[in-house]
Design a protein around this motif. Structure first.
Motif, PDB file in Angstrom:
ATOM      1  N   ALA A   1       0.825  -1.203   0.000  1.00 20.04           N
ATOM      2  CA  ALA A   1       0.000   0.000   0.000  1.00 20.04           C
ATOM      3  C   ALA A   1       0.858   1.250   0.000  1.00 20.04           C
ATOM      4  N   GLY A   2       0.530   2.179  -0.905  1.00 15.88           N
ATOM      5  CA  GLY A   2       1.200   3.472  -0.933  1.00 15.88           C
ATOM      6  C   GLY A   2       2.456   3.513  -1.766  1.00 15.88           C
ATOM      7  N   ARG A   3       3.097   2.378  -2.010  1.00 12.53           N
ATOM      8  CA  ARG A   3       4.337   2.368  -2.780  1.00 12.53           C
ATOM      9  C   ARG A   3       4.034   1.979  -4.223  1.00 12.53           C
ATOM     10  N   ARG A   4       4.586   2.767  -5.152  1.00 13.33           N
ATOM     11  CA  ARG A   4       4.318   2.506  -6.564  1.00 13.33           C
ATOM     12  C   ARG A   4       5.622   2.488  -7.346  1.00 13.33           C
ATOM     13  N   LYS A   5       5.579   1.797  -8.455  1.00 16.49           N
ATOM     14  CA  LYS A   5       6.699   1.736  -9.389  1.00 16.49           C
ATOM     15  C   LYS A   5       6.185   2.230 -10.734  1.00 16.49           C
ATOM     16  N   LEU A   6       6.765   3.323 -11.223  1.00  6.95           N
ATOM     17  CA  LEU A   6       6.281   3.946 -12.451  1.00  6.95           C
ATOM     18  C   LEU A   6       7.378   3.996 -13.504  1.00  6.95           C
ATOM     19  N   GLY A   7       6.993   3.765 -14.749  1.00 11.73           N
ATOM     20  CA  GLY A   7       7.883   3.974 -15.874  1.00 11.73           C
ATOM     21  C   GLY A   7       7.683   5.367 -16.443  1.00 11.73           C
TER      22      GLY A   7
END
Length: 512
Positions: A193-199
């Motif tokens: 929750a809350g942590r994202r990985k974006l390109g």
């Protein structure tokens, strides 16, 4: 690798210089065997932290064959060997390491205990290891179980919540009372929750970062980072003066009151002061890290990092299984520059990392601002160099920063305070200009009042008279007395400043 070669490597590791030893460690990593494992384990008993860390990294990649020996090393009589073994087990991520690591939470050495917490948090990235950790916690005596759960909660509420859920599933006997909210959050939002990985191509990827010649890809972040107003990057020395911290804190607060958000690097000193000033003013602030998201650096920023993460957010280009180096901290400066619409350099020496941020901002076409300091202040070198070379605009307050960005400043003429006049008077001035400083002995009440009002940065004499509630005549007499004692200095332009204790000691040592 034959035994004869291993014996030769062993001698090299014992007697050669660190660079050659590092070369042998690298060679051992490329040729894993029982003999090479024995050599690497021996390195964990050497005094060089760098070599132990490199050996721990290599051992962590060797899997099951080194699990047993590393667990045995947890009982070493050398604290640094125990710490290195703990680090290797954490990086390995083997679920079977959970119980031995939990047993190390009561190690007598603080460095070892800190390494244990880092290792336990690393295990929490793996579901099976987290379940083993839950079993290990549940097997502890009640008091130790509470201590372990509360300690995990302080460091990572999400991980603590997941551990508690697994304890519940297994019929666990105790849930620490403080964990209720964390458990509910984990049930609703899941383990990441809350942590994202974006390109870079992701629609939610921060547009400002795309302007970099090498934007981080992927980017790891928490928060939304979608503040519609201006972003102001405030940077400076990790070891600032008292006034440097005050200015950064007050500037950040004043900018937030005008609708801006503050961006910095969550380092000690100016960065921390800027984040704190924004939060104290009820504003938004975000941080760019030189470490993975789950790591706290420096450790004393555990509370501050949590508050920033819940504000604008935190971001990094270092993956969860990566690690911080000198280069990662330098590289994050380009991201700080990109995330700001303007970069403000508060304090720094000529080798300060703040100059890297300023240079990157200039390459991106961002305006750079710098604050002026007394010419004798060493940490004024970076801002003064930027101003003299024309690479930065001199700013005095939040209004100047807004003007530099092309935004109209409010008509109230607020300076580096929280909605107060540029030169406050009366009780307001006393609150702003009366720091909690030690008053030298043998000062008269009037001299003490003036000394308390003085700061290390120059202030107008009429400003000081109001802050200290002195008449012009009393101020002149008291200032002369402080100058004769070497405690203050009158400056051109009707200004005066306090002489810091550090400068007094330095001047005394040089005979000035």
């Amino acid at each position: 690798m034959v035994a004869k070669d291993v014996a030769r490597l062993w001698e090299e590791l014992r007697h050669r210089d660190p660079e050659e030893k590092l070369g042998w460690i690298t060679q051992l990593a490329q040729n894993p065997s029982e003999d090479s494992i024995e050599v690497l384990l021996d390195v964990l008993q050497q005094e060089s932290w760098f070599l132990r860390d490199q050996a721990a990294r290599v051992l962590a990649t060797m899997g099951e064959p080194v699990l047993g020996p590393l667990v045995e090393y947890l009982g070493s009589g050398l604290w640094y060997t125990r710490a290195s073994a703990v680090t290797a087990l954490g990086r390995m991520g083997n679920p079977r390491a959970a119980a031995p690591l939990v047993g190390m939470l009561n190690d007598p050495n603080r460095t070892v205990r800190d390494a244990v917490w880092d290792a336990l948090l690393a295990l929490c990235r793996n579901e099976l290891a987290t379940r083993e950790l839950a079993q290990a916690f549940d097997a502890l005596p009640e008091r130790a179980r509470r201590f372990a759960l509360d300690g995990l909660l302080e460091r990572d509420a999400e991980a603590a919540g997941q551990v508690v859920l697994y304890m519940e599933e297994a019929g666990g006997t105790l849930i620490a009372p403080r964990l209720g909210g964390a458990v509910e959050g984990r049930r609703e939002d899941g383990p990441d929750a809350g942590r994202r990985k974006l390109g870079v191509a992701d629609p939610e990827y921060p547009g400002r970062l795309r302007e970099l010649s090498s934007p981080p890809d992927p980017l790891f972040l928490t928060g939304r980072w979608d503040h519609p107003g201006s972003h102001v990057a405030i940077v400076g020395s990790r070891h600032p003066t008292e006034d440097g911290c005050d200015v950064a804190r007050e500037l950040a607060g004043a900018l937030c009151e005008r609708g801006a958000a503050i961006v910095s690097g969550l380092a000690q000193g100016i960065d921390a002061a800027a984040h704190g000033g924004a939060l104290d003013a009820g504003g938004l602030t975000g941080a760019v890290l030189g470490t993975p998201l789950q790591e706290i650096y420096p450790r004393e920023h555990v509370e501050l990092q949590g508050r920033v993460a819940r504000s604008l957010g935190i971001m990094t280009e270092i993956p969860p299984d990566g690690f911080a180096t000198r280069n990662t901290f330098a590289a994050r400066n380009r991201m700080v520059a990109a995330m700001g619409d303007v970069v403000v350099v508060v304090q720094g020496a000529l080798n300060s990392g703040a100059l890297i941020t300023a240079e990157e901002a200039a390459r991106l076409g961002r305006p750079v601002a710098a604050l002026p300091w007394d010419s004798r202040e060493p940490l004024g070198e970076a801002p003064h160099a930027l101003i003299r070379s024309g690479r930065a605009t001199l700013v005095r307050n939040a209004d100047d920063v807004l003007e530099l960005m092309g935004r109209k400043a409010p008509e109230s003429g607020v300076s580096l305070g929280n909605g107060e006049d540029k030169f406050p008077t009366g009780n307001t001035a006393s609150r702003r200009l009366a720091p909690n400083v030690a008053i030298p002995l043998h000062l008269t009440p009037i001299e003490a009042a003036l000394y308390r009002a003085l700061r290390e940065r120059p202030l107008p004499l009429d400003h000081l008279a109001s802050a200290a509630s002195l008449t012009a005549s009393d101020l002149s007499i008291a200032l002369l007395a402080l100058e004769l004692r070497g405690l203050a200095r009158r400056m051109p332009g009707g200004l005066a400043r306090r002489i810091s204790s550090a400068r007094l000691a330095r001047d005394a040592g040089t005979g000035r």
